[in-house]
Design a protein around this motif. Structure first.
Motif, mmCIF file in Angstrom:
data_model
loop_
_atom_site.group_PDB
_atom_site.id
_atom_site.type_symbol
_atom_site.label_atom_id
_atom_site.label_comp_id
_atom_site.label_asym_id
_atom_site.label_seq_id
_atom_site.Cartn_x
_atom_site.Cartn_y
_atom_site.Cartn_z
ATOM 1 N N ARG A 161 -11.297 0.472 -1.229
ATOM 2 C CA ARG A 161 -10.710 1.783 -0.925
ATOM 3 C C ARG A 161 -9.324 1.923 -1.514
ATOM 4 N NH1 ARG A 161 -9.417 2.691 4.161
ATOM 5 N NH2 ARG A 161 -9.522 0.530 4.808
ATOM 6 N N ASN A 162 -8.660 0.780 -1.761
ATOM 7 C CA ASN A 162 -7.295 0.833 -2.289
ATOM 8 C C ASN A 162 -6.910 -0.570 -2.731
ATOM 9 O OD1 ASN A 162 -4.750 1.839 -2.932
ATOM 10 N ND2 ASN A 162 -4.526 2.926 -0.988
ATOM 11 N N ILE A 163 -5.764 -0.670 -3.375
ATOM 12 C CA ILE A 163 -5.198 -1.987 -3.659
ATOM 13 C C ILE A 163 -4.161 -2.294 -2.584
ATOM 14 C CG2 ILE A 163 -5.604 -2.047 -6.144
ATOM 15 C CD1 ILE A 163 -2.736 -0.989 -6.515
ATOM 16 N N PRO A 164 -3.916 -3.575 -2.278
ATOM 17 C CA PRO A 164 -2.912 -3.890 -1.255
ATOM 18 C C PRO A 164 -1.497 -3.638 -1.763
ATOM 19 C CG PRO A 164 -3.782 -5.897 -2.238
ATOM 20 C CD PRO A 164 -4.603 -4.768 -2.778
ATOM 21 N N ALA A 165 -0.627 -3.213 -0.870
ATOM 22 C CA ALA A 165 0.788 -3.065 -1.196
ATOM 23 C C ALA A 165 1.418 -4.451 -1.292
ATOM 24 C CB ALA A 165 1.481 -2.225 -0.131
ATOM 25 N N LYS A 166 2.667 -4.487 -1.732
ATOM 26 C CA LYS A 166 3.356 -5.771 -1.920
ATOM 27 C C LYS A 166 3.371 -6.595 -0.632
ATOM 28 C CE LYS A 166 7.762 -7.791 -3.402
ATOM 29 N NZ LYS A 166 9.125 -7.531 -3.936
ATOM 30 N N SER A 215 10.647 -5.585 -11.588
ATOM 31 C CA SER A 215 10.819 -6.940 -12.117
ATOM 32 C C SER A 215 9.557 -7.792 -12.014
ATOM 33 C CB SER A 215 11.967 -7.632 -11.392
ATOM 34 O OG SER A 215 11.719 -7.716 -10.003
ATOM 35 N N GLN A 216 8.562 -7.350 -11.241
ATOM 36 C CA GLN A 216 7.317 -8.112 -11.152
ATOM 37 C C GLN A 216 6.160 -7.386 -11.850
ATOM 38 O OE1 GLN A 216 7.201 -7.226 -6.468
ATOM 39 N NE2 GLN A 216 5.409 -8.411 -7.079
ATOM 40 N N ILE A 217 6.524 -6.484 -12.758
ATOM 41 C CA ILE A 217 5.526 -5.721 -13.511
ATOM 42 C C ILE A 217 5.737 -5.960 -15.001
ATOM 43 C CG2 ILE A 217 4.668 -3.412 -14.091
ATOM 44 C CD1 ILE A 217 5.535 -2.485 -11.302
ATOM 45 N N SER A 218 4.645 -6.182 -15.718
ATOM 46 C CA SER A 218 4.681 -6.280 -17.187
ATOM 47 C C SER A 218 3.765 -5.220 -17.773
ATOM 48 C CB SER A 218 4.209 -7.664 -17.656
ATOM 49 O OG SER A 218 5.123 -8.665 -17.290
ATOM 50 N N VAL A 219 4.053 -4.839 -19.018
ATOM 51 C CA VAL A 219 3.191 -3.890 -19.720
ATOM 52 C C VAL A 219 2.822 -4.467 -21.082
ATOM 53 C CG1 VAL A 219 4.144 -1.873 -18.544
ATOM 54 C CG2 VAL A 219 5.141 -2.617 -20.703
ATOM 55 N N GLU A 220 1.683 -3.964 -21.623
ATOM 56 C CA GLU A 220 1.225 -4.405 -22.946
ATOM 57 C C GLU A 220 1.169 -5.936 -23.036
ATOM 58 O OE1 GLU A 220 0.026 -2.701 -25.373
ATOM 59 O OE2 GLU A 220 0.514 -0.645 -24.831
ATOM 60 N N GLU A 244 6.934 3.043 -5.846
ATOM 61 C CA GLU A 244 7.221 3.968 -4.756
ATOM 62 C C GLU A 244 6.183 3.935 -3.643
ATOM 63 O OE1 GLU A 244 7.516 7.638 -6.799
ATOM 64 O OE2 GLU A 244 9.291 7.062 -7.941
ATOM 65 N N VAL A 245 4.915 3.805 -4.004
ATOM 66 C CA VAL A 245 3.830 3.867 -3.014
ATOM 67 C C VAL A 245 3.475 2.478 -2.487
ATOM 68 C CG1 VAL A 245 1.438 4.564 -2.603
ATOM 69 C CG2 VAL A 245 2.915 5.967 -4.070
ATOM 70 N N TYR A 246 3.468 1.500 -3.390
ATOM 71 C CA TYR A 246 2.986 0.169 -3.006
ATOM 72 C C TYR A 246 4.108 -0.859 -2.828
ATOM 73 C CZ TYR A 246 -1.521 2.147 -4.243
ATOM 74 O OH TYR A 246 -2.643 2.933 -4.291
ATOM 75 N N GLY A 247 5.325 -0.525 -3.194
ATOM 76 C CA GLY A 247 6.456 -1.391 -2.919
ATOM 77 C C GLY A 247 6.716 -2.508 -3.906
ATOM 78 N N TRP A 262 1.773 5.467 -13.166
ATOM 79 C CA TRP A 262 1.334 4.364 -12.318
ATOM 80 C C TRP A 262 2.437 3.330 -12.108
ATOM 81 C CZ3 TRP A 262 -1.780 3.438 -8.631
ATOM 82 C CH2 TRP A 262 -2.944 4.187 -8.501
ATOM 83 N N ILE A 263 3.254 3.095 -13.112
ATOM 84 C CA ILE A 263 4.377 2.155 -12.933
ATOM 85 C C ILE A 263 5.266 2.615 -11.783
ATOM 86 C CG2 ILE A 263 6.536 1.358 -13.981
ATOM 87 C CD1 ILE A 263 5.005 1.193 -16.661
#
Length: 631
Positions: A156-161, A64-69, A57-60, A51-52
């Motif tokens: 139906r989906n989440i919005p892209a960036k 740098s704007q993603i965190s985990v845990e 790749e899919v949502y743009g 998913w990361i």
């Protein structure tokens, strides 16, 4: 969840451009581009990394704007579990836009945990996934005035960036709908929601919505760009959506009369209706395999009652074997006196429809031919009114014509109303008799006995010759035995039949007279043992499928049967791969094909079973009678 596995001689020390799993010294690893570390590729971690990379790749979204845990504060304390993935509005990571909860494949839990994160932070968007479709895209709406809890809507989906939330609220067109691979999970989700919020029957209400959606697909989605009316917009109020869905249901009941009672309406509250519609709106039901829809319905319809009533719905690969061996033809009538949700009847429709498509080249002719066949040649009866409603809907929708499904006791014709009598009897007054069909295929219930005088009086098998030679009626008899007689009686001379029965019918000493009855009235052409797993989890009963052809006339003695059948070959088969495990779960390969040897058995039966012509049966009957007369 697709990915590449790369064998490597050294442990990777940087993130790959595309998501992949590294194999090093027999162990699998993934490199996290957010934490910039190598981790063992546990199933849940694979889903997280998949998913990361999809988010990029899919949502743009950038890494740098993603965190985990991420630790999430709930009230004055931390949530027990850290958020798997958080997508922020920008690189500053000040405002979360999407929380992502991942689970390892086949896990279904975690949705409530996702809601905790959204409630605690005020974030509107959530995504839940175990790596397999369908993924859940969740929208949180703030509590209404006077309410404490937020409401939830599936998107139906989440919005892209680059998209706003409104951008995922565009009308759904036909080309965006997807055939279902797991209808049951959607049904269960709706069922659970209705049970928690309503006092109505979940199945009845979900079934109404499905009928409304099927009508929308048939009537309104004429090309790939046609917008669906069966939907709930992100910013649309449940009250607004209800007006449109109620209209679809009303139009469906007008077009497909006989499934619902007059003036029947959807009883769900506006919020529950919106929730269920949002769960269903992405599916393309008409392009989904009939067995996907049927199996979901069958599990839903009174599942706790099936064992008591012996209603063990027939697995679709068994249905296919029976239909492929019987080979129904356009113009031949097909009947199931215990049709359940219509599995055998839909199987027959599908088989004949393919013939029609092969034989004709004019699209309009094909449509009319199919409609004529469905409305004139396919018939069913079931005692359970709810299950019969499903079968009736199937026949109307897939046949697009008049339905010949009746909700009544298939064993007691004395109680049939005028409509049923018109469909399943011929003649008048003393000349009235049961209608006969070219093909009968059935899996009748075989739990419980029949003791009703009114029913038993109609059956030869309900009587037994005692030691003094007197004909005496039994106090009770297993219903599956009466179904054998009913099926044979409603078969034309030369008619073909497949019936699922408990294996004891062939081996129990007490059932010898049943076997004699079968042999005197029909030629046994094939016997297929289905094993003990086939009807799990409902029963462990070992079953067989009996393939028969009705004789020209009944032989009056077993000696005549021996003379007629001494050179006939009976094909005996036993499945060694039932397609089910010990718990009753269907076993499939990666493409969803059931892992069973029934296709191999079908091929064997087709090579070794020969149905006789009516002339052959008549000549044989007269020959045997002549031999008996000479002796």
């Amino acid at each position: 969840m697709d990915y590449t596995v790369i064998e490597t001689a050294v442990k990777p020390d940087k993130a790959p451009d595309k998501f992949c799993v590294y194999k090093f010294k027999g162990e699998e690893y993934v490199f996290c581009p957010i934490r910039k570390k190598l981790y063992k590729a546990k199933p849940e971690e694979k889903v997280r990394q998949w998913w990361i990379y999809r988010l990029k790749e899919v949502y743009g979204y950038s890494f740098s704007q993603i965190s985990v845990e991420l630790k999430v504060i709930v009230g004055s304390t931390e949530a027990k579990k850290r958020a798997d993935i958080v997508v922020y509005m920008d690189d500053k990571k000040a405002t979360p836009r999407i929380f992502v909860e991942v689970k390892k494949p086949e896990r279904k839990d975690g949705l409530e945990q996702l809601k905790v994160y959204l409630n605690a932070t005020g974030c509107k968007l959530g995504l839940w996934s175990n790596g397999d479709s369908p993924h859940v895209y969740l929208l949180r709406n703030e509590p209404k005035a006077g309410e404490e809890e937020a409401s939830w809507r599936e998107l139906r989906n989440i919005p892209a960036k680059s998209e706003k939330l409104a951008d995922v609220d565009n009308p759904i067109t036909r080309k965006e709908l997807e055939p279902l691979t797991d209808f049951l999970s959607i049904i269960r989700e709706c069922e659970d929601y209705i049970k928690a919020h309503e006092g109505t029957n979940p199945f009845d209400e979900i079934f109404k919505l499905i009928i409304a959606k099927l009508y929308d697909e048939k009537a309104n989605l004429k090309n790939d760009n046609s917008p669906a009316k069966f939907r709930v917009g992100v910013f649309e109020s449940p009250e607004e959506a209800r007006i449109r869905i109620d209209k679809l249901f009303s139009q469906a009941t007008t077009r497909w009369k006989g499934v619902f009672q007059d003036n029947e309406s959807i009883l769900l509250t506006d919020d529950s209706l919106a929730y269920c519609v949002s769960a269903l709106q992405k599916a393309y039901l008409l392009k989904s395999p009939a067995d996907i829809l049927g199996s979901a319905f069958e599990v839903m319809v009174n599942p706790d009652m099936k064992g008591d009533k012996g209603q063990y719905f027939t697995p679709r690969h068994v249905v296919k074997m029976c239909i492929d061996v019987l080979q129904p033809k356009d113009g031949e009538s097909v009947f199931d006196p215990a049709c359940g949700s219509g599995g055998f009847l839909i199987g027959a429709l599908d088989y004949v429809y393919k013939q029609i498509e092969h034989d004709r080249d004019n699209e309009n002719d094909i449509i009319e031919n199919k409609k004529d066949y469905a409305s004139e040649c396919v018939f069913g009866i079931d005692y359970d009114k709810t299950i019969a409603k499903v079968a009736k809907a199937y026949m109307l929708i897939w046949g697009d014509g008049r339905s010949n499904i009746a909700a009544c006791d298939g064993l007691n014709s004395n109680n049939w109303d005028d409509d049923v009598l018109a469909k399943f009897t011929v003649g008048h007054g003393k000349e009235k008799k049961l209608r006969q069909f070219d093909i009968i295929v059935s899996n009748p219930p075989f739990a419980g006995d029949i003791s009703s005088d009114d029913t038993l009086s109609q059956y030869e098998l309900a009587f037994k010759i005692d030691k003094n030679g007197s004909r005496k009626r039994l106090n009770k008899i297993g219903k599956e035995k009466l179904f054998i007689e009913r099926c044979i009686n409603m078969l034309v001379p030369g008619g073909r039949m497949a019936i699922v029965l408990p294996r004891g019918i062939l081996k129990n000493y007490s059932d010898e007279r049943i076997r004699r009855y079968i042999l005197q009235h029909a030629i046994v052409l094939g016997v297929v043992g289905l094993g003990g797993n086939m009807f799990k989890p409902f029963t462990n009963t070992k079953t067989i499928v009996l393939f028969l052809q009705k004789r020209y006339k009944e032989f009056t003695s077993i000696e005549e049967v021996h003379l007629a059948d001494k050179e006939k070959h009976i094909a005996y088969c036993v499945t060694e791969m039932s397609g089910k495990d010990k718990t009753g779960k269907i076993i499939t390969d990666a493409e969803g094909v059931v892992l069973s040897d029934l296709p191999e058995i079908t091929e064997y039966l087709l090579k070794n079973i020969r149905f006789r012509s009516e002339k052959e049966l008549k000549d044989e009957y007269e020959k045997i009678k002549a031999i008996k007369a000479e002796n």
